[in-house]
Scaffold this active site. Structure first.
Site, PDB file in Angstrom:
ATOM      1  N   ASP A  67     103.986 -28.572 -34.053  1.00  0.00           N
ATOM      2  CA  ASP A  67     102.970 -28.024 -33.339  1.00  0.00           C
ATOM      3  C   ASP A  67     102.567 -29.885 -33.676  1.00  0.00           C
ATOM      4  O   ASP A  67     102.606 -31.084 -33.219  1.00  0.00           O
ATOM      5  CB  ASP A  67     102.588 -28.127 -35.358  1.00  0.00           C
ATOM      6  CG  ASP A  67     103.465 -29.317 -36.603  1.00  0.00           C
ATOM      7  OD1 ASP A  67     103.431 -30.063 -35.747  1.00  0.00           O
ATOM      8  OD2 ASP A  67     103.252 -29.088 -37.480  1.00  0.00           O
ATOM      9  N   ASN A 136     102.611 -25.998 -50.333  1.00  0.00           N
ATOM     10  CA  ASN A 136     102.391 -24.551 -50.007  1.00  0.00           C
ATOM     11  C   ASN A 136     103.125 -23.309 -49.498  1.00  0.00           C
ATOM     12  O   ASN A 136     102.616 -22.873 -49.247  1.00  0.00           O
ATOM     13  CB  ASN A 136     100.650 -24.616 -50.473  1.00  0.00           C
ATOM     14  CG  ASN A 136     100.612 -24.501 -48.279  1.00  0.00           C
ATOM     15  OD1 ASN A 136     101.669 -24.788 -47.864  1.00  0.00           O
ATOM     16  ND2 ASN A 136      99.280 -24.957 -47.834  1.00  0.00           N
ATOM     17  N   HIS A 138     104.059 -24.105 -46.654  1.00  0.00           N
ATOM     18  CA  HIS A 138     103.756 -23.794 -44.766  1.00  0.00           C
ATOM     19  C   HIS A 138     105.063 -24.536 -44.506  1.00  0.00           C
ATOM     20  O   HIS A 138     105.734 -25.661 -44.456  1.00  0.00           O
ATOM     21  CB  HIS A 138     102.422 -24.332 -44.252  1.00  0.00           C
ATOM     22  CG  HIS A 138     102.404 -25.722 -44.335  1.00  0.00           C
ATOM     23  ND1 HIS A 138     101.755 -26.545 -45.437  1.00  0.00           N
ATOM     24  CD2 HIS A 138     102.600 -26.801 -44.064  1.00  0.00           C
ATOM     25  CE1 HIS A 138     101.559 -28.189 -44.716  1.00  0.00           C
ATOM     26  NE2 HIS A 138     102.784 -28.583 -43.979  1.00  0.00           N
ATOM     27  N   GLU A 143     100.084 -21.545 -42.259  1.00  0.00           N
ATOM     28  CA  GLU A 143      99.740 -21.795 -43.818  1.00  0.00           C
ATOM     29  C   GLU A 143      99.978 -19.981 -44.499  1.00  0.00           C
ATOM     30  O   GLU A 143     100.390 -19.508 -43.687  1.00  0.00           O
ATOM     31  CB  GLU A 143      98.838 -21.670 -43.679  1.00  0.00           C
ATOM     32  CG  GLU A 143      97.729 -23.385 -43.110  1.00  0.00           C
ATOM     33  CD  GLU A 143      98.206 -24.410 -43.994  1.00  0.00           C
ATOM     34  OE1 GLU A 143      99.024 -24.490 -44.789  1.00  0.00           O
ATOM     35  OE2 GLU A 143      97.336 -25.751 -43.925  1.00  0.00           O
TER      36      GLU A 143
HETATM   37  C1  GLP Z   1     102.843 -31.924 -42.161  1.00  0.00           C
HETATM   38  C2  GLP Z   1     103.585 -31.045 -41.032  1.00  0.00           C
HETATM   39  C3  GLP Z   1     104.847 -30.200 -40.953  1.00  0.00           C
HETATM   40  C4  GLP Z   1     105.666 -30.841 -42.538  1.00  0.00           C
HETATM   41  C5  GLP Z   1     104.677 -31.277 -43.363  1.00  0.00           C
HETATM   42  C6  GLP Z   1     105.167 -31.745 -44.884  1.00  0.00           C
HETATM   43  O1  GLP Z   1     101.815 -30.054 -42.706  1.00  0.00           O
HETATM   44  N1  GLP Z   1     102.367 -30.364 -40.032  1.00  0.00           N
HETATM   45  O2  GLP Z   1     105.371 -30.196 -39.974  1.00  0.00           O
HETATM   46  O3  GLP Z   1     106.569 -30.065 -42.946  1.00  0.00           O
HETATM   47  O4  GLP Z   1     103.460 -31.614 -42.940  1.00  0.00           O
HETATM   48  O5  GLP Z   1     104.498 -33.127 -44.737  1.00  0.00           O
HETATM   49  P1  GLP Z   1     105.609 -34.264 -45.296  1.00  0.00           P
HETATM   50  O6  GLP Z   1     107.522 -34.404 -44.794  1.00  0.00           O
HETATM   51  O7  GLP Z   1     104.975 -35.454 -45.523  1.00  0.00           O
HETATM   52  O8  GLP Z   1     105.376 -33.985 -47.215  1.00  0.00           O
END
Ligand code: GLP
Length: 240
Positions: A67, A136, A138, A143
């Site tokens: 993304d 959540n 995702h 989402e």
């Molecule tokens: C972002 C990314 C996801 C990732 C998520 C969790 O929203 N787009 O790909 O898995 O954050 O992030 P973290 O690893 O910092 O908890």
């Protein structure tokens, strides 16, 4: 889903890197799906260290990131492109032309989504997809409520996601409101998936993933329908 239990973040990172390195060495021209966020940083450090000391090469590897924020160019320090450059791409021997991340400042974002999806398929799909998980549920930026049939698309970020990601920005208002993400169907077409979960703040998500129903309200639950998923979860995330 295979659950690999590890003690902590460091052990999770080492285990994830070990799996990635094994796959790259076995198929040096593989297609690797990459994630951003705090979770995979340690894994990328391990890959870099192995590249320096054991000389695993990424010259023939192709990567696709999950993304990118809409409105941030690759030059912006908050873009996922900049994140990847800093934590991985500039530190290994991957070729620039083999790196793919959606262009968040494309003049035609809709077209960008279609072309990104086509490019993944043109490369034969993703061999190994690395995933983190949002609190959540995702995955990528898919989402809650995203269709399991979705391919690369534009998303409106959930306020809770913007809040969680505000730590990477100076002001929380600076977190973009929209992003491009590969879809759930795109992720599910990957031949193998490696999901990393670490920390107490992910415990509820881990529990929901393992015990909950497969439901679009919790995007990661779709992984239960995939044939080759490994979850590396540390003690804090598992709650034991
Ligand atoms: C972002 C990314 C996801 C990732 C998520 C969790 O929203 N787009 O790909 O898995 O954050 O992030 P973290 O690893 O910092 O908890």
């Amino acid at each position: 889903m295979r659950i690999i239990k590890v003690k902590d973040y460091d052990e999770m990172s080492k285990k994830a890197a070990e799996i990635i390195i094994e796959r790259v060495r076995r198929a040096p021209d593989m297609v690797l799906g990459l994630a951003t966020g705090g979770t995979p940083i340690g894994t990328y450090q391990e890959l870099v260290s192995d590249h320096v000391h054991a000389e695993t090469s990424y010259r023939n590897v192709t990567t696709f990131n999950l993304d990118e924020y809409i409105g941030l160019s690759g030059e912006s320090s908050h873009s996922y492109r900049a994140f990847m450059n800093k934590h991985l791409f500039e530190l290994i021997d991957i070729l620039e032309e083999n790196i793919h991340i959606p262009n968040g400042v494309s003049e035609d974002i809709q077209k960008e989504c279609i072309e990104y999806e086509e490019l993944i398929q043109k490369h034969g799909g993703i061999d190994l997809q690395i995933l983190g998980i949002g609190q959540n549920g995702h995955i990528g930026f898919n989402e809650p409520g995203t269709s399991f049939e979705s391919t690369t698309h534009i998303v409106e970020l959930d306020p809770s996601t913007r809040e969680a990601n505000a730590r990477f920005f100076k002001n929380s208002e600076d977190v973009p409101e929209k992003a491009i993400t590969i879809g759930i169907a795109t992720i599910m077409r990957s031949k193998e998936i490696l999901l990393l979960i670490s920390g107490e703040q992910k415990r509820a998500a881990f529990k929901q993933l393992v015990n909950g129903e497969v439901d679009e309200k919790f995007p990661a639950s779709v992984l239960k329908k995939h044939q080759n998923v490994s979850i590396i979860a540390d003690d804090a995330a598992r709650g034991d």
